[in-house]
Each structure stands twice: as structure tokens, then as C-alpha cells.
Scaffold this motif. Structure first.
Motif, PDB file in Angstrom:
ATOM      1  N   TYR A  41       0.831  -1.197   0.000  1.00 27.36           N
ATOM      2  CA  TYR A  41       0.000   0.000   0.000  1.00 27.36           C
ATOM      3  C   TYR A  41       0.873   1.257   0.000  1.00 27.36           C
ATOM      4  N   LEU A  42       1.876   1.277   0.864  1.00 30.12           N
ATOM      5  CA  LEU A  42       2.761   2.446   0.959  1.00 30.12           C
ATOM      6  C   LEU A  42       3.460   2.687  -0.380  1.00 30.12           C
ATOM      7  N   GLU A  43       3.832   1.587  -1.030  1.00 33.84           N
ATOM      8  CA  GLU A  43       4.528   1.694  -2.310  1.00 33.84           C
ATOM      9  C   GLU A  43       3.587   2.236  -3.394  1.00 33.84           C
ATOM     10  N   GLN A  44       2.402   1.657  -3.435  1.00 32.35           N
ATOM     11  CA  GLN A  44       1.404   2.080  -4.432  1.00 32.35           C
ATOM     12  C   GLN A  44       1.051   3.559  -4.307  1.00 32.35           C
ATOM     13  N   LYS A  45       0.957   4.007  -3.071  1.00 33.11           N
ATOM     14  CA  LYS A  45       0.515   5.382  -2.838  1.00 33.11           C
ATOM     15  C   LYS A  45       1.642   6.398  -2.971  1.00 33.11           C
ATOM     16  N   GLY A  46       2.857   5.928  -3.241  1.00 32.98           N
ATOM     17  CA  GLY A  46       3.957   6.861  -3.478  1.00 32.98           C
ATOM     18  C   GLY A  46       4.605   7.396  -2.215  1.00 32.98           C
ATOM     19  N   TYR A  47       4.525   6.649  -1.101  1.00 37.38           N
ATOM     20  CA  TYR A  47       5.232   7.094   0.101  1.00 37.38           C
ATOM     21  C   TYR A  47       6.734   6.901  -0.088  1.00 37.38           C
ATOM     22  N   LEU A  48       7.498   7.788   0.549  1.00 36.53           N
ATOM     23  CA  LEU A  48       8.956   7.750   0.446  1.00 36.53           C
ATOM     24  C   LEU A  48       9.554   6.585   1.245  1.00 36.53           C
ATOM     25  N   GLY A  49       8.970   6.304   2.395  1.00 39.87           N
ATOM     26  CA  GLY A  49       9.489   5.259   3.274  1.00 39.87           C
ATOM     27  C   GLY A  49       8.797   5.358   4.609  1.00 39.87           C
ATOM     28  N   ALA A  50       9.419   4.796   5.653  1.00 38.91           N
ATOM     29  CA  ALA A  50       8.801   4.850   6.978  1.00 38.91           C
ATOM     30  C   ALA A  50       9.899   4.879   8.036  1.00 38.91           C
ATOM     31  N   TYR A  51       9.558   5.389   9.209  1.00 39.44           N
ATOM     32  CA  TYR A  51      10.488   5.343  10.347  1.00 39.44           C
ATOM     33  C   TYR A  51      10.246   4.040  11.095  1.00 39.44           C
ATOM     34  N   ILE A  52      11.330   3.304  11.302  1.00 40.57           N
ATOM     35  CA  ILE A  52      11.259   1.971  11.862  1.00 40.57           C
ATOM     36  C   ILE A  52      11.989   1.950  13.204  1.00 40.57           C
ATOM     37  N   THR A  53      11.451   1.206  14.160  1.00 42.41           N
ATOM     38  CA  THR A  53      12.136   1.036  15.443  1.00 42.41           C
ATOM     39  C   THR A  53      13.329   0.121  15.224  1.00 42.41           C
ATOM     40  N   ASP A  54      14.466   0.546  15.754  1.00 44.56           N
ATOM     41  CA  ASP A  54      15.689  -0.199  15.491  1.00 44.56           C
ATOM     42  C   ASP A  54      16.451  -0.298  16.808  1.00 44.56           C
ATOM     43  N   LYS A  55      16.780  -1.526  17.212  1.00 45.91           N
ATOM     44  CA  LYS A  55      17.329  -1.699  18.564  1.00 45.91           C
ATOM     45  C   LYS A  55      18.644  -0.950  18.780  1.00 45.91           C
ATOM     46  N   ASP A  56      19.436  -0.763  17.711  1.00 47.30           N
ATOM     47  CA  ASP A  56      20.699  -0.040  17.879  1.00 47.30           C
ATOM     48  C   ASP A  56      20.500   1.467  18.008  1.00 47.30           C
ATOM     49  N   ASN A  57      19.324   1.925  17.604  1.00 50.70           N
ATOM     50  CA  ASN A  57      19.139   3.375  17.535  1.00 50.70           C
ATOM     51  C   ASN A  57      17.906   3.846  18.295  1.00 50.70           C
ATOM     52  N   LEU A  58      17.609   3.157  19.409  1.00 45.24           N
ATOM     53  CA  LEU A  58      16.396   3.508  20.153  1.00 45.24           C
ATOM     54  C   LEU A  58      16.400   4.957  20.602  1.00 45.24           C
ATOM     55  N   ASP A  59      17.606   5.479  20.891  1.00 45.12           N
ATOM     56  CA  ASP A  59      17.696   6.854  21.395  1.00 45.12           C
ATOM     57  C   ASP A  59      17.666   7.898  20.279  1.00 45.12           C
ATOM     58  N   ILE A  60      17.722   7.467  19.035  1.00 47.21           N
ATOM     59  CA  ILE A  60      17.710   8.445  17.939  1.00 47.21           C
ATOM     60  C   ILE A  60      16.257   8.752  17.590  1.00 47.21           C
ATOM     61  N   GLU A  61      15.825   9.917  17.955  1.00 44.83           N
ATOM     62  CA  GLU A  61      14.408  10.241  17.865  1.00 44.83           C
ATOM     63  C   GLU A  61      14.231  11.679  17.393  1.00 44.83           C
ATOM     64  N   PRO A  62      14.125  11.899  16.076  1.00 46.37           N
ATOM     65  CA  PRO A  62      13.931  13.278  15.624  1.00 46.37           C
ATOM     66  C   PRO A  62      12.613  13.844  16.144  1.00 46.37           C
ATOM     67  N   GLU A  63      12.614  15.156  16.410  1.00 46.35           N
ATOM     68  CA  GLU A  63      11.411  15.802  16.946  1.00 46.35           C
ATOM     69  C   GLU A  63      10.380  16.048  15.849  1.00 46.35           C
ATOM     70  N   GLU A  64       9.091  15.819  16.145  1.00 46.25           N
ATOM     71  CA  GLU A  64       8.026  16.180  15.197  1.00 46.25           C
ATOM     72  C   GLU A  64       7.981  17.701  15.116  1.00 46.25           C
ATOM     73  N   PRO A  65       8.117  18.293  13.930  1.00 43.45           N
ATOM     74  CA  PRO A  65       8.096  19.764  13.880  1.00 43.45           C
ATOM     75  C   PRO A  65       6.748  20.349  14.274  1.00 43.45           C
ATOM     76  N   ILE A  66       5.656  19.711  13.844  1.00 36.93           N
ATOM     77  CA  ILE A  66       4.340  20.198  14.277  1.00 36.93           C
ATOM     78  C   ILE A  66       3.486  19.014  14.710  1.00 36.93           C
ATOM     79  N   ASP A  67       2.504  19.318  15.529  1.00 34.89           N
ATOM     80  CA  ASP A  67       1.595  18.308  16.036  1.00 34.89           C
ATOM     81  C   ASP A  67       0.755  17.733  14.893  1.00 34.89           C
ATOM     82  N   ILE A  68       0.362  16.469  15.019  1.00 30.15           N
ATOM     83  CA  ILE A  68      -0.455  15.842  13.978  1.00 30.15           C
ATOM     84  C   ILE A  68      -1.801  16.574  13.818  1.00 30.15           C
TER      85      ILE A  68
END
Ligand SMILES: [Fe+2]
Ligand SMILES: [Fe+2]
Length: 483
Positions: A41-68
Motif C-alpha cells: 500500500y505504501l509503495e502504491q501510494k507513493g510514500y517515500l518510506g517509513a520510520y522503523i524502530t531499530d534496537k541499535d538506535n532507540l535513542d535516535i528520535e527526531p522531533e516532530e516539527p508540528i503536532d499531527i
């Protein structure tokens, strides 16, 4: 977490961040495990990708610029051209950005093709506010720029979507219609007293360039406000990094190459500099490849936008590339848009190839072989047939015997017949509309005036950045990425 491009998503990966279409018709929550159906579905709709939880990078968490909530309210305000809601959304965007711990817009916008225009408008507002804030504009000005950002492409709603989303080159008429959108947008806002005149002006002039080569009126940098200049630069940036039915996305690195190439020609230099500080070339949580061959994830920013802190994949080791001990290590590739050219975009690009049955002839005229080689390498592309010639006379002879190309890129200083004289002769042969780009190391004002007098389409300075040259050629051929 870590950003993974759509073609590298695997079933079993866990989402680190919600994917929401602002119309709320589609939503995948943080914590959801991806399966084949979701990935398709993500591919069909033209999404760029997704943010995935990754055990090596649990602390890497970019801030949401604006609220949903701000995002979905802003998107529906734009969809409905609801002035009251647009004003509220602008205030809310400024309020959200003021709360950021670090003034840096790191998160890649995850949007589908369907939502492009609306999301693009909100992104432009967010970027513009961040840049304006870093340049010290007042809160009142920040709200104006946020409003100008979300309103800037309102006029596109008056243009048929098959022109807006057309794969490939636009016809002259279609391009002309696209160029009407700032005026249409201005007309929508013109009678509304709640919209400050600075905002209406910014909407009208958001495609004007510093050197007066933009549209709709050809205003120069001296005639446009700082708000307009900021809007112009961030608008081009967001359009370049977006995935569209007719083009692949630029990486942020390449988009900045383009902006730097057009510094003080198309774009205000101070705005471009401010932008590099708040919109990262290498966003947090994205993959990069190092000159050592190692893969790494960007974990933090430094004062140098080109040298962030990176974490080597599979380790806990953070390397601050701005430190002298790592000066020999370079980032060789950023993988945001690497390997993502699958599915719908490829299909659409195939369609686009078949639309264009004929190759585009581009004539390059320069007495320096080195210069000709640089230009050739920059433009090499399956769609172009490059004709490299070493003198103005050779160019005229070619046109007389073999016919006229679709575009000419012309040097000025050449022995016997210089570039301006050559272009004059070509114009006198009756090719008054043939697009000609002047490529020169000459920056004299007189030269620029001469270029204008022979109706050159563009004026590019050597040494040229390849990304800049490619995009300017696309612009001259009505096949621009930033429509
Ligand atoms: Fe626009
Ligand atoms: Fe735009």
C-alpha cells in the motif's frame, strides 16, 4: 529509530512513528508490525518510506516539527480555502515550532501522491517559519510567513489536475497555465481584509527570482520582501525533495547543491545560508555511507551541516565528523532516495519515456574542451542527444545543414565569433523562441544586459554545479522538477 526507504521495508519491521494521511482515511500507528499488504500500500501510494524502530538506535528520535492535529487542521483549511481556519492554522504552526527543543526540521514528510499539494503547502509553511525564526523575524512576521506558506499554492486548485500531475514535459500552453497559479492565488485572497497585504504579495511573488527571471511579473530581489524571498527558497526546496508522478525526489544534499548554485541569482543568498542551518542536509535517523565503506545512521547535528554525528551500523559508536580526528572521513552517499525508485514511480517514468518518443537535442558550444567535457558529463542522460561544438561558426553551420536543436548552451568568450554574436545570428535566422542558456565565467553587468538583449533563457556562471545545470536545463525545457 531509523528511516527506511519504501523499497527496503520488510515484513516484521515495527513502525517507530505514525503514518497518517491527513484526511484520516489511512493510518498506521507507531508500534504496528508491517506486513506485505501494508508495504504494498505504501509503495502504491507513493510514500517515500517509513520510520522503523531499530534496537541499535532507540535513542535516535527526531522531533516532530508540528503536532499531527496542526497538520490535519492545516491540510483541511487549505483544501477548503477556509480563511478563518487558515489564519488559525498559521498561528498554530508558529506556536508548535516555537516549542521545539532544537530549531531543526528533521523529519521527512511521509505523504502520498494524492496529498501532495496540501502537504506541500504545510511543509512550506513549516520550513519558512523555521528559517524566518532563525533569521530573527518577529512573531507577527512569523505568523504572516506561516499564512503565506499555507496559502502560496491555493491558485493551483484552479488548474486541471491532469496538467499539475502530467508525467513529463509540459507544452508551452500548459506551462503558461501553471504560471498563472500565483495570480489565481492572489485573486482568491485579494478581497479578504483579514489577510495582510504582505501575505497577498508573498503569494503573488513566490516564483519570482532575485535576477528578475521568475514569474508572473519578473520582479527582482530589490522589489520583493524578505518574507517572499524565504517563501521562494523553501518552496523550491520542498518541491525538489518531493516524489512526484513525473520525477524522482532529490536528496536534501542535491537540493542544497541546486540552491547554492542559484545563490544570489535565483535565490537570496542570506536565506539559503540560514536555511542550511535549520533544514539539515543529513536529517537525523537517515542512512549515510562513509568513505571507509561503512554504513551509518545520522544521530545528531553539529555546527557544520555537511559533517553531522553518525552512528556506525551494528555498533553503539558515535563519530562526530566535525572533529579534526575524522577530517579524512567523508559522507559519500545519503540513502534517503536511494533504492526507492520502485512501484508507481517507475511505472509513471516508463509512461513518461513513452510519451517522449524523440530524444531532446541539446547543443553545447564552448571553445574549451575541458568545459565541454564537464557540461557533457553533467547532462548525460538517456533522453538527451548532446551535440558538442567548439565555435560559434560551427554552431551556425550545424543549424544550417542539420537543423535546429531543442536547446543551446552557449559560452560567451570564444575566438572569431563570440557567444552573443552567435546567438544574435541564430535569432536573425528566425529562431526567435529557441531556448538558449548562456554559460560563462563572466559576471560583468554589461554581459548580463547583453544576455537579456538576445533573449537568453538563462544565465549560468562557471564553474557550474552539475545538479544546478541539470535542473536549469529542465526548467528551460518546461520539464522542471519544481513546477
Ligand atoms: Fe507555486
Ligand atoms: Fe509551491
Amino acid at each position: 529509530m531509523k528511516f527506511v526507504s519504501v523499497s527496503s521495508l520488510q515484513p516484521g519491521m515495527v513502525l517507530g512513528r505514525d503514518i497518517v494521511s491527513p484526511s484520516q482515511s489511512f493510518m498506521l500507528k507507531r508500534g504496528v508490525t508491517l506486513n506485505d499488504e501494508y508495504i504494498d500500500y505504501l509503495e502504491q501510494k507513493g510514500y517515500l518510506g517509513a520510520y522503523i524502530t531499530d534496537k541499535d538506535n532507540l535513542d535516535i528520535e527526531p522531533e516532530e516539527p508540528i503536532d499531527i492535529k496542526t497538520l490535519s487542521q492545516s491540510v483541511s483549511a487549505v483544501k477548503e480555502s477556509n480563511v478563518g481556519e487558515l489564519l488559525n492554522s498559521a498561528k498554530q504552526i508558529v506556536a508548535d515550532i516555537s516549542k521545539l527543543k532544537q530549531l531543526s526540521i528533521d523529519l521527512l514528510d511521509l505523504r502520498s501522491f494524492d496529498e501532495y499539494t496540501y502537504r506541500h503547502s504545510v511543509n512550506v509553511a513549516v520550513y519558512a517559519v523555521a528559517v524566518a525564526k532563525s533569521m530573527g523575524l518577529t512573531d507577527e512576521e512569523l505568523e504572516q510567513i506561516a499564512l503565506a506558506g499555507i496559502c502560496h499554492d491555493l491558485g493551483k486548485q484552479k488548474i486541471p489536475s491532469d496538467i499539475i500531475n502530467k508525467p513529463g514535459q509540459l507544452s508551452d500552453e500548459e506551462y503558461k497555465e501553471i504560471k498563472n497559479h500565483p495570480q489565481y492565488g492572489y485573486d482568491i485572497l485579494k478581497d479578504n481584509r483579514e489577510i495582510p497585504s504582505t501575505v497577498r504579495q508573498a503569494v503573488l511573488f513566490h516564483h519570482e527570482n532575485e535576477n528578475g527571471s521568475g514569474y508572473p511579473m519578473g520582479k527582482t530581489g530589490q522589489e520583493t520582501s524578505l518574507i517572499t524571498k524565504i517563501l521562494h527558497v523553501v518552496d523550491v526546496y520542498d518541491a525538489l525533495i518531493s516524489k512526484r508522478p513525473y520525477k524522482h525526489p532529490y536528496t536534501p544534499y542535491d537540493a542544497f547543491e541546486y540552491l547554492m548554485g542559484g545563490r544570489d541569482i535565483l535565490f537570496n543568498g542570506k536565506v539559503v545560508d540560514a536555511m542550511r542551518k535549520v533544514i539539515p542536509t543529513y536529517p537525523i535517523a537517515t542512512d549515510v555511507q562513509l568513505s571507509t565503506g561503512e554504513m551509518a545512521v545520522v544521530s545528531a547535528h553539529t555546527n557544520d551541516p555537511l559533517r553531522p554525528v553518525v552512528r556506525i551500523v551494528g555498533t553503539n559508536y558515535d563519530m562526530d565528523l566535525s572533529k579534526p580526528e575524522f577530517e579524512n572521513i567523508a559522507i559519500t552517499q545519503s540513502n534517503i532516495s536511494n533504492n526507492i525508485f520502485t512501484g508507481k514511480v517507475d511505472e509513471l517514468n516508463e509512461k513518461r519515456q513513452s510519451v517522449k518518443s524523440k530524444k531532446i537535442d541539446i547543443m553545447l558550444v564552448d571553445d574549451s574542451i575541458v568545459s565541454l567535457q564537464t557540461t557533457t558529463v553533467a547532462l548525460e542522460n538517456d533522453n538527451y542527444n548532446l551535440i558538442a561544438l567548439q565555435s560559434g561558426l560551427a554552431a551556425i553551420n550545424y543549424i544550417k545543414t542539420k537543423g535546429v536543436p531543442d536547446l543551446i548552451i552557449m559560452d560567451i568568450e570564444m575566438p572569431t565569433l563570440d557567444g552573443i554574436a552567435t546567438v544574435t545570428a541564430i535569432r536573425e535566422m528566425g529562431y526567435s523562441d529557441l531556448p538558449i542558456i548562456i554559460l560563462t565565467s563572466n559576471t560583468h553587468k554589461e554581459t548580463i544586459l547583453k544576455c537579456i538583449s538576445v533573449h537568453a533563457k538563462d544565465y549560468i556562471l562557471k564553474p557550474v554545479r552539475p545538479v544546478y545545470l541539470r535542473e536549469r536545463v529542465a526548467v528551460a525545457l518546461n520539464a522542471s522538477q519544481e513546477r
